[in-house]
Enzyme design. Structure first.
Site, short mmCIF file in Angstrom:
data_model
loop_
_atom_site.label_atom_id
_atom_site.label_comp_id
_atom_site.label_asym_id
_atom_site.label_seq_id
_atom_site.Cartn_x
_atom_site.Cartn_y
_atom_site.Cartn_z
CB CYS A 101 -23.82 -16.29 -7.09
SG CYS A 101 -22.20 -15.72 -7.58
CG HIS A 391 -19.91 -18.89 -3.89
ND1 HIS A 391 -21.16 -19.42 -4.15
CD2 HIS A 391 -19.79 -17.81 -4.70
CE1 HIS A 391 -21.76 -18.70 -5.07
NE2 HIS A 391 -20.96 -17.71 -5.42
CB CYS A 421 -25.81 -10.56 -4.25
SG CYS A 421 -24.22 -11.25 -3.69
#
Length: 437
Positions: A101, A391, A421
């Site tokens: 991510c 996302h 994270c």
């Protein structure tokens, strides 16, 4: 708002690196308007949006770096394919990075390093993810058979191989958002993390509702300036994110646990959803930007990457990265005007805030004397976050940076802190400073 005494972060002898502009395609729930595209189509749209907005000559760009997580096999170096499609010179090198991510964070900081080292003056960084179409593999047995079949010379050899194929060979290997090292899905991990920090279902639903409500307000108020419209071939022009859905606590409360059944607290409503989208950001050395007549938006200052145990601390990257980056920059939490944290799950965000506010956690797990403190919510993700905006794994980092820059200008702040994270138990934090107006 009382003006604070300004701390300067410029370091003598080090090049200042600025964000000139950042854009993104609208972030869409997977399986909607982008369903028939390929990742490089979205990445190309973001690059073209950046070119249209800045009018930067394509041949001025020295290098292009893109982040992505689930690679389309045909365009494994998606940065290069998107760059060629967007009309960049075939003389402009491009490469693709992956770090779950935080892939586009890695793309940006790779660009920062190239400029700081004097290799480049102008770098375009970005990220893309197309969750509507992910590669699904044949089983290993089937792959082996097909590769051997490809090399078989005679009809007899081919028939012999075909006769060995069994029904179970046809079972596909489906991708999952799971840790290779632990085989645990991220949702399970988020549920355990929420339980470990005593984050209730109610708190998670309230936080998710806050994210959607703030995102809707920002969208309606025209604050999401980084979104560029994208004409989807054969379909309408997409102009805005489509996952923003403020609900009610009552409706959210009806949803069943998504991962840990029946007592888990993570649901579809308090998790980020599978998203398609791409982003692009124009980075330059300050002197180059000024020489070209640009008014930069922000300085990219100090940044850190961290990693920890991928089983029990998979999603605690922001807790570990925040104190490190503040120390590196010589700042405190009180100096930060704008916080932009990646929201993977409401439980993950709230667990990080509790960990950051715990002396016990700092002393027992981080080897620190005291806690860094939790960001005040009135400065935190004020225009929504990944829970509501969406996302696309590889693209979110650039959204965080450009949103922080826009918020600093709008809210009259000086320093922004972005943190995220990532799978593998990794994390990132960066300081962004508003360019003097």
């Amino acid at each position: 708002v009382q003006p604070k005494s300004k701390k300067t972060l410029a370091k003598s002898g080090v090049k200042n690196i600025v964000v000139v502009e950042g854009v993104r395609t609208p972030f869409l729930q997977s399986g909607t308007s982008y369903a028939d595209l390929m990742p490089h189509d979205l990445a190309r749209a973001a690059l073209q949006g950046l070119l249209n907005r800045t009018s930067v000559p394509r041949d001025v760009v020295d290098y292009i770096v893109y982040g992505t997580v689930i690679q389309e096999v045909k365009t494994s170096n998606v940065a290069r394919e998107a760059a060629l499609g967007a009309g960049f010179s075939d003389k402009t090198p491009a490469h693709t990075v992956t770090m779950a991510c935080i892939s586009s964070n890695q793309a940006m900081t790779t660009g920062v390093g190239m400029i700081a080292a004097g290799q480049c003056d102008v770098v375009v960084a970005g990220g893309v993810e197309l969750m509507s179409d992910v590669p699904i593999r044949h089983s290993r047995k089937m792959r082996k058979t097909m590769l051997t079949l490809n090399r078989a010379k005679t009809l007899g050899q081919k028939l012999s191989l075909i006769s060995k194929i069994r029904p179970d060979y046809f079972a596909p290997e489906l991708p999952a958002v799971a840790e290779f090292s632990t085989s645990e899905t991220m949702g399970h991990s988020a549920d355990r993390l929420a339980a470990a920090f005593a984050v209730s279902r109610l708190e998670q639903d309230e936080y998710a509702l806050r994210s959607h409500t703030l995102a809707k307000k920002a969208q309606d108020g025209g604050l999401l300036l980084d979104v560029v419209p994208f004409k989807v071939p054969g379909k309408d022009t997409v102009t805005k994110d489509n996952g923003i859905r403020p609900s009610s606590m009552e409706q959210m409360g009806k949803l069943k646990p998504a991962f840990v059944k029946p007592h888990g607290t993570v649901t579809a409503a308090n998790s980020s959803f599978l998203t398609d989208g791409a982003s692009a950001i124009l980075l330059m050395s300050e002197e180059k930007a000024l020489a070209m007549g640009y008014k930069p938006k922000a300085y990219l200052r100090d940044f850190v990457y961290v990693s920890q145990d991928p089983k029990d601390q998979l999603l605690l990257g922001p807790t570990y990265a925040t104190p490190k980056v503040l120390e590196k920059a010589g700042l405190t939490m009180a100096d930060i005007d704008v916080f932009e944290f990646h929201e993977a799950f409401a439980g993950q965000i709230l667990a990080n805030l509790k960990a950051m506010d715990s002396d016990w956690f700092a002393q027992n797990y981080m080897g620190r004397k005291s806690k860094v403190g939790a960001p005040p919510l009135e400065k935190f993700n004020n225009w929504g976050g990944s829970l509501s905006l969406g996302h696309p794994f590889g693209a979110t980092g650039c959204r965080l940076v450009i949103t922080a820059a826009h918020r600093l200008k709008k809210e009259g702040g000086q320093y922004g802190l972005i943190a995220a994270c990532a799978a593998g138990g990794q994390g990132h934090a960066m300081i962004v400073e508003l360019y003097p107006q």
